[in-house]
Write a protein that holds these residues in place. Structure first.
Motif, PDB file in Angstrom:
ATOM      1  N   ALA A 137       0.834  -1.209   0.000  1.00 25.46           N
ATOM      2  CA  ALA A 137       0.000   0.000   0.000  1.00 25.46           C
ATOM      3  C   ALA A 137       0.865   1.253   0.000  1.00 25.46           C
ATOM      4  N   ASN A 138       1.965   1.216   0.739  1.00 27.26           N
ATOM      5  CA  ASN A 138       2.880   2.355   0.801  1.00 27.26           C
ATOM      6  C   ASN A 138       3.476   2.650  -0.570  1.00 27.26           C
ATOM      7  N   LEU A 139       3.949   1.613  -1.259  1.00 27.26           N
ATOM      8  CA  LEU A 139       4.534   1.788  -2.593  1.00 27.26           C
ATOM      9  C   LEU A 139       3.481   2.252  -3.596  1.00 27.26           C
ATOM     10  N   ASP A 140       2.273   1.721  -3.447  1.00 23.17           N
ATOM     11  CA  ASP A 140       1.185   2.154  -4.340  1.00 23.17           C
ATOM     12  C   ASP A 140       0.859   3.625  -4.119  1.00 23.17           C
ATOM     13  N   LEU A 141       0.951   4.092  -2.880  1.00 20.30           N
ATOM     14  CA  LEU A 141       0.723   5.511  -2.604  1.00 20.30           C
ATOM     15  C   LEU A 141       1.769   6.374  -3.301  1.00 20.30           C
ATOM     16  N   ILE A 142       3.018   5.955  -3.246  1.00 20.87           N
ATOM     17  CA  ILE A 142       4.075   6.691  -3.940  1.00 20.87           C
ATOM     18  C   ILE A 142       3.775   6.764  -5.435  1.00 20.87           C
ATOM     19  N   ALA A 143       3.358   5.641  -6.007  1.00 19.74           N
ATOM     20  CA  ALA A 143       3.023   5.618  -7.436  1.00 19.74           C
ATOM     21  C   ALA A 143       1.863   6.553  -7.746  1.00 19.74           C
ATOM     22  N   LEU A 167       1.017   9.277  -6.085  1.00 21.74           N
ATOM     23  CA  LEU A 167       1.495  10.652  -5.974  1.00 21.74           C
ATOM     24  C   LEU A 167       2.296  11.055  -7.212  1.00 21.74           C
ATOM     25  N   GLU A 168       3.095  10.131  -7.731  1.00 27.91           N
ATOM     26  CA  GLU A 168       3.854  10.423  -8.946  1.00 27.91           C
ATOM     27  C   GLU A 168       2.913  10.640 -10.116  1.00 27.91           C
ATOM     28  N   SER A 186      -4.759  10.041 -13.090  1.00 29.72           N
ATOM     29  CA  SER A 186      -5.819   9.037 -13.147  1.00 29.72           C
ATOM     30  C   SER A 186      -6.152   8.577 -11.735  1.00 29.72           C
ATOM     31  N   THR A 187      -7.389   8.151 -11.557  1.00 27.03           N
ATOM     32  CA  THR A 187      -7.791   7.616 -10.251  1.00 27.03           C
ATOM     33  C   THR A 187      -7.327   6.173 -10.063  1.00 27.03           C
ATOM     34  N   ALA A 188      -6.893   5.510 -11.139  1.00 24.51           N
ATOM     35  CA  ALA A 188      -6.537   4.092 -11.052  1.00 24.51           C
ATOM     36  C   ALA A 188      -5.451   3.806 -10.011  1.00 24.51           C
ATOM     37  N   PRO A 189      -4.344   4.578  -9.964  1.00 28.64           N
ATOM     38  CA  PRO A 189      -3.326   4.294  -8.938  1.00 28.64           C
ATOM     39  C   PRO A 189      -3.857   4.466  -7.518  1.00 28.64           C
ATOM     40  N   TRP A 190      -4.748   5.414  -7.329  1.00 36.33           N
ATOM     41  CA  TRP A 190      -5.331   5.619  -5.998  1.00 36.33           C
ATOM     42  C   TRP A 190      -6.234   4.451  -5.617  1.00 36.33           C
ATOM     43  N   GLN A 191      -7.008   3.983  -6.575  1.00 36.01           N
ATOM     44  CA  GLN A 191      -7.874   2.844  -6.306  1.00 36.01           C
ATOM     45  C   GLN A 191      -7.056   1.590  -5.991  1.00 36.01           C
ATOM     46  N   LYS A 192      -5.920   1.455  -6.668  1.00 33.22           N
ATOM     47  CA  LYS A 192      -5.046   0.304  -6.397  1.00 33.22           C
ATOM     48  C   LYS A 192      -4.488   0.365  -4.981  1.00 33.22           C
ATOM     49  N   ALA A 193      -4.047   1.567  -4.565  1.00 37.45           N
ATOM     50  CA  ALA A 193      -3.503   1.722  -3.209  1.00 37.45           C
ATOM     51  C   ALA A 193      -4.574   1.465  -2.158  1.00 37.45           C
ATOM     52  N   LEU A 194      -5.767   1.959  -2.402  1.00 37.55           N
ATOM     53  CA  LEU A 194      -6.851   1.790  -1.441  1.00 37.55           C
ATOM     54  C   LEU A 194      -7.379   0.362  -1.409  1.00 37.55           C
ATOM     55  N   GLU A 210      -5.859  11.145   2.809  1.00 39.06           N
ATOM     56  CA  GLU A 210      -5.468  12.551   2.978  1.00 39.06           C
ATOM     57  C   GLU A 210      -4.675  13.041   1.773  1.00 39.06           C
ATOM     58  N   GLN A 211      -3.810  12.193   1.237  1.00 40.06           N
ATOM     59  CA  GLN A 211      -3.060  12.583   0.037  1.00 40.06           C
ATOM     60  C   GLN A 211      -3.985  12.664  -1.172  1.00 40.06           C
ATOM     61  N   LEU A 212      -5.009  11.822  -1.195  1.00 42.94           N
ATOM     62  CA  LEU A 212      -6.003  11.879  -2.273  1.00 42.94           C
ATOM     63  C   LEU A 212      -6.716  13.225  -2.261  1.00 42.94           C
ATOM     64  N   LEU A 213      -7.039  13.732  -1.088  1.00 45.97           N
ATOM     65  CA  LEU A 213      -7.682  15.048  -0.998  1.00 45.97           C
ATOM     66  C   LEU A 213      -6.810  16.120  -1.652  1.00 45.97           C
ATOM     67  N   THR A 214      -5.526  16.091  -1.360  1.00 42.25           N
ATOM     68  CA  THR A 214      -4.608  17.082  -1.935  1.00 42.25           C
ATOM     69  C   THR A 214      -4.535  16.934  -3.443  1.00 42.25           C
ATOM     70  N   CYS A 215      -4.427  15.685  -3.913  1.00 46.23           N
ATOM     71  CA  CYS A 215      -4.351  15.440  -5.349  1.00 46.23           C
ATOM     72  C   CYS A 215      -5.637  15.867  -6.058  1.00 46.23           C
ATOM     73  N   SER A 216      -6.770  15.499  -5.487  1.00 44.88           N
ATOM     74  CA  SER A 216      -8.055  15.845  -6.103  1.00 44.88           C
ATOM     75  C   SER A 216      -8.231  17.350  -6.188  1.00 44.88           C
ATOM     76  N   ASP A 217      -7.788  18.061  -5.160  1.00 47.69           N
ATOM     77  CA  ASP A 217      -7.855  19.525  -5.166  1.00 47.69           C
ATOM     78  C   ASP A 217      -7.091  20.077  -6.367  1.00 47.69           C
ATOM     79  N   ALA A 218      -5.858  19.562  -6.574  1.00 55.50           N
ATOM     80  CA  ALA A 218      -5.035  20.042  -7.686  1.00 55.50           C
ATOM     81  C   ALA A 218      -5.653  19.679  -9.031  1.00 55.50           C
TER      82      ALA A 218
END
Length: 749
Positions: A483-489, A491-492, A502-510, A523-531
């Protein structure tokens, strides 16, 4: 080589690997010690996973070994009982605490919770079972000291500018990633080196004496370069106590060389330390002390210091009040990882200069009072008291006892000011295991009920241990790492480096769905979605996909932590940013209930109300934040902006009068624009342009202000002049000019 020997050597080998984990991560390229640079919170998660995996494997192999050979079966004395009862008491506190799952699993930022406690317990049990011969302890200490030397070299490289400092500009942190963590790590190793120097003195080994003494000085030097005041006080206090004990203790061990002259020298150095301390205190304002990197922060300690005020006036009293807020919390506490509930509910508006999301009391003793109530607090205190009893009842020399007592005292002083972490916790449990070895121990009655059977050991116990390890490895380590590595992916991907987010990497991490990572991912998804939603380059379908996913995950996080203000504040702020006012309002209102004193919530909720025609309610929130502490700059500027936006400009004048810089703040500009005071907006931008003639954005904003006021002529002239002044931005400015001259028609459906 038979199976028993293989098991024994494997467990000992794994134990000797454990002290290596604080090296993780070294700078990129130092594989395998740099692998965790690829993880989220690399200085925390990488160390924790390596420590856990090594301890798990050693523990399960030890079970198979101990069943086969009673020589390695666990023994117990009161230290074993205390460590075990502490682990069980903590489990009870966590299970009946505010958020049991968080208490058990913790999160990526801390990697503690009961999982850390049970791993430390297992580490203690294996150490005390395997190192029953005294020869093992100096060898193991030497292994840890070698690692400390490597980390010290890393710190020196930071001092010389050969590698970056991670936390600040000047405070060393090496591979620990935090100056306070490095400080306590060095504090413990400085005393371990002193202890081994004392052993060398007893053994009349001059070479080792010089080497260990030099290493103790090196570790102390690195400690002071971290500029961690609690650790600096701790090591000085610990050394002072060591010297006093050595000088005044009346008896000595048979064969110990402790002359009257040596005792006098120790006493004299102790007196010298006192005199130096007094001189340092009265000379703390001398420039060469104040400006010295190593001791300048130490000299700044005072009752008016922001950190001191925060701890003494707010954090520590709140922790004590929270701990005794009910009979239940007084006895068994709130459970680990739950101090944030106390902090949010009792947040004092005067704390605006400090961290907004405290999750620790920044005092280990109070942390245990909060986490496990009086029971865990007394058990934790008992570690120190029982250790002292074991040390002074042992056959060690007075010098060795005094140094170990100094270590304990220095560590305790450090813990008054800072919360603990794995790199020091494991050293503390190593210390407890060593202290265990100083007193007699007995066979464990429960273990004696199992009869040693080689065939059963080979075909039942060992396979069972391997299966347990595999299950533990997967659920406690592999899935969270995934899950940690998927979060990094994710964010990249969000950064745009791979094209459209894309939402796909976020869905994979979750989809991994591991508690330790879920909240951070959301929490990182909130920041990404805002951007993403705020971007002009992203299509509508992608924005909608991010919004839908975020809506779903916000609901899930609220379900997981329904009484934690954090998710309500972050999610409410996100919805405010994308102008989904109706979605933000209930979240921010709930946040205001959970943490009524936090001005940041007032700001967000007040902004929401101002944009939904609840101007009186919004203005009242900004006024409340301002009235609670008028010295808070953001409270001042936000209240003034709210007054301007709601047509009360005259009332804002006294607030803005104290600082002319506020008059050109973007919030004030937006407030004038909201009040349609375009003349003043134009005047402010002209001032900003005169102050910053190379800022092209100010030219565009000035043109937009002219356009909004109905002055297309000056808007056009401003952009044309900007094209001449900033030819590199010609294409972008030309598009702005075309929009002014021929605006895109609004389609009404």
């Amino acid at each position: 080589m038979n199976a028993k020997t293989i098991l024994k050597n494997s467990v000992i080998f794994l134990l000797f690997l454990v002290p290596l984990f604080p090296l993780i991560p070294l700078p990129t390229g130092w594989w395998p010690f740099s692998f965790s640079n690829q993880l989220f919170f690399p200085f925390i998660t990488g160390k924790a996973y390596v420590f856990r995996i090594l301890v798990e494997l050693a523990f399960f192999l030890w079970i198979a070994l101990a069943y086969r050979d009673r020589q390695y079966a666990p023994k117990w004395n009161w230290m074993t009982v205390l460590v075990t009862v502490f682990a069980l008491a903590t489990l009870v506190a966590d299970l009946f605490g505010m958020n049991p799952i968080r208490s058990l699993w913790s999160n990526n930022e801390r990697m503690e919770g009961w999982l850390e406690i049970i791993h430390l317990w297992a580490y203690f049990i294996v150490l005390t079972s395997m190192f029953k011969e005294s020869k093992w302890w100096p060898r193991y200490f030497n292994m840890s000291i070698i690692v400390a030397v490597a980390i010290s070299i890393y710190g020196i490289c930071q001092m010389l500018g050969w590698t970056e400092i991670h936390q600040s500009a000047a405070r060393l942190d090496a591979s620990l990633g935090n100056s306070a963590y490095l400080a306590v790590y060095m504090l413990i190793h400085a005393f371990l080196a002193m202890y081994l120097a004392a052993v060398a003195w007893r053994e009349k080994n001059t070479t080792k004496l010089y080497i260990y003494s030099a290493l103790s000085v090196l570790f102390t030097f690195i400690l002071f370069e971290t500029q961690t005041r609690g650790s600096q006080l701790g090591i000085v206090g610990g050394i002072f106590l060591t010297l006093v004990l050595y000088a005044v203790w009346p008896r000595q061990v048979q064969g110990e060389v402790r002359t009257a002259r040596g005792r006098s020298i120790a006493g004299g150095i102790a007196v010298l330390l006192v005199l130096l301390g007094i001189g340092f205190y009265f000379g703390r304002n001398v420039s060469w002390i104040k400006n010295n990197d190593a001791v300048g922060r130490l000299a700044s300690i005072s009752l008016s210091d922001t950190t001191t005020i925060s701890r003494l006036k707010y954090i520590w009293p709140n922790a004590i009040r929270g701990a005794f807020s009910s009979p239940k919390t007084a006895v068994i506490g709130w459970g680990q990882e739950n101090f944030n509930y106390i902090f949010n509910a009792s947040y004092d508006p005067h704390m605006w200069q400090d961290e907004q999301w405290f999750d620790r009391a920044h005092n280990v003793f109070l942390d245990w009072l909060v986490d496990g109530g009086i029971v865990a607090f007394l058990l934790y205190i008992s570690f120190y008291l029982l250790s002292l009893w074991f040390i002074w009842k042992s056959e060690l020399t007075v010098a060795e006892r005094s140094i170990l007592t100094g270590l304990l005292a220095g560590y305790a002083v450090h813990n008054i000011f800072v919360f603990d972490n794995l790199s020091s916790y494991y050293l503390f449990f190593l210390f407890l295991a060593f202290v265990f070895s100083l007193r007699p121990s007995r066979d464990c009655p429960l273990w004696q009920k199992f009869s040693a059977d080689e065939e059963k050991a080979n075909y039942v116990i060992l396979p069972f241990a391997v299966v347990l390890f595999a299950v533990t490895l997967y659920f406690i380590n592999v899935r969270p790492i995934s899950a940690n590595l998927d979060l990094i992916a994710a964010l990249e991907n969000c950064s745009g480096q791979e094209g459209i987010p894309s939402t796909a990497p976020w869905q994979k991490a979750l989809a991994v769905n591991t508690y330790v990572a879920n909240q951070e991912i959301r929490e990182q998804l909130l920041t990404c979605s805002d951007a993403v939603i705020s971007s002009q380059q992203v299509d509508g379908n992608t924005k909608l996909a991010f919004l839908n996913l975020t809506n779903t995950e916000v609901r899930k996080q609220i379900a997981a932590t329904p009484k934690d203000a954090r998710i309500y504040v972050l999610a409410g702020g996100f919805y405010n940013d994308i102008q989904q006012w109706s979605l933000a309002a209930p979240l921010l209102e709930k946040a205001h209930q959970l943490t009524p004193g936090k001005q940041q919530v007032n700001f967000e909720l007040g902004l929401n109300y101002l944009n939904t025609n609840k101007k009186a309610e919004g203005l009242a929130l900004f006024e409340q934040a301002y009235a609670e502490d008028p010295t808070y700059p953001d409270a001042n500027i936000n209240y003034a902006a709210a007054l301007i936006a709601t047509g009360h400009e005259a009332s804002s004048t006294p607030i803005l009068a104290g600082n002319t810089a506020w008059q050109t703040d973007q919030r004030i500009i937006n407030a004038y624009a909201a009040a349609k005071e375009y003349t003043k907006v134009i005047s402010i931008y002209k001032t900003l342009i005169s102050q910053n003639p190379s800022n092209v954005q100010y030219r565009v904003s000035l043109a937009a202000s002219y356009y909004q006021s109905g002055d297309k002529y000056d808007a056009t002239a401003t952009i044309k002049q900007a094209i001449k002044d900033f030819p590199l931005y010609k294409d972008q400015l030309t598009q702005v000019l075309q929009e002014i001259q021929a605006p895109t028609p609004t389609v009404n459906g």
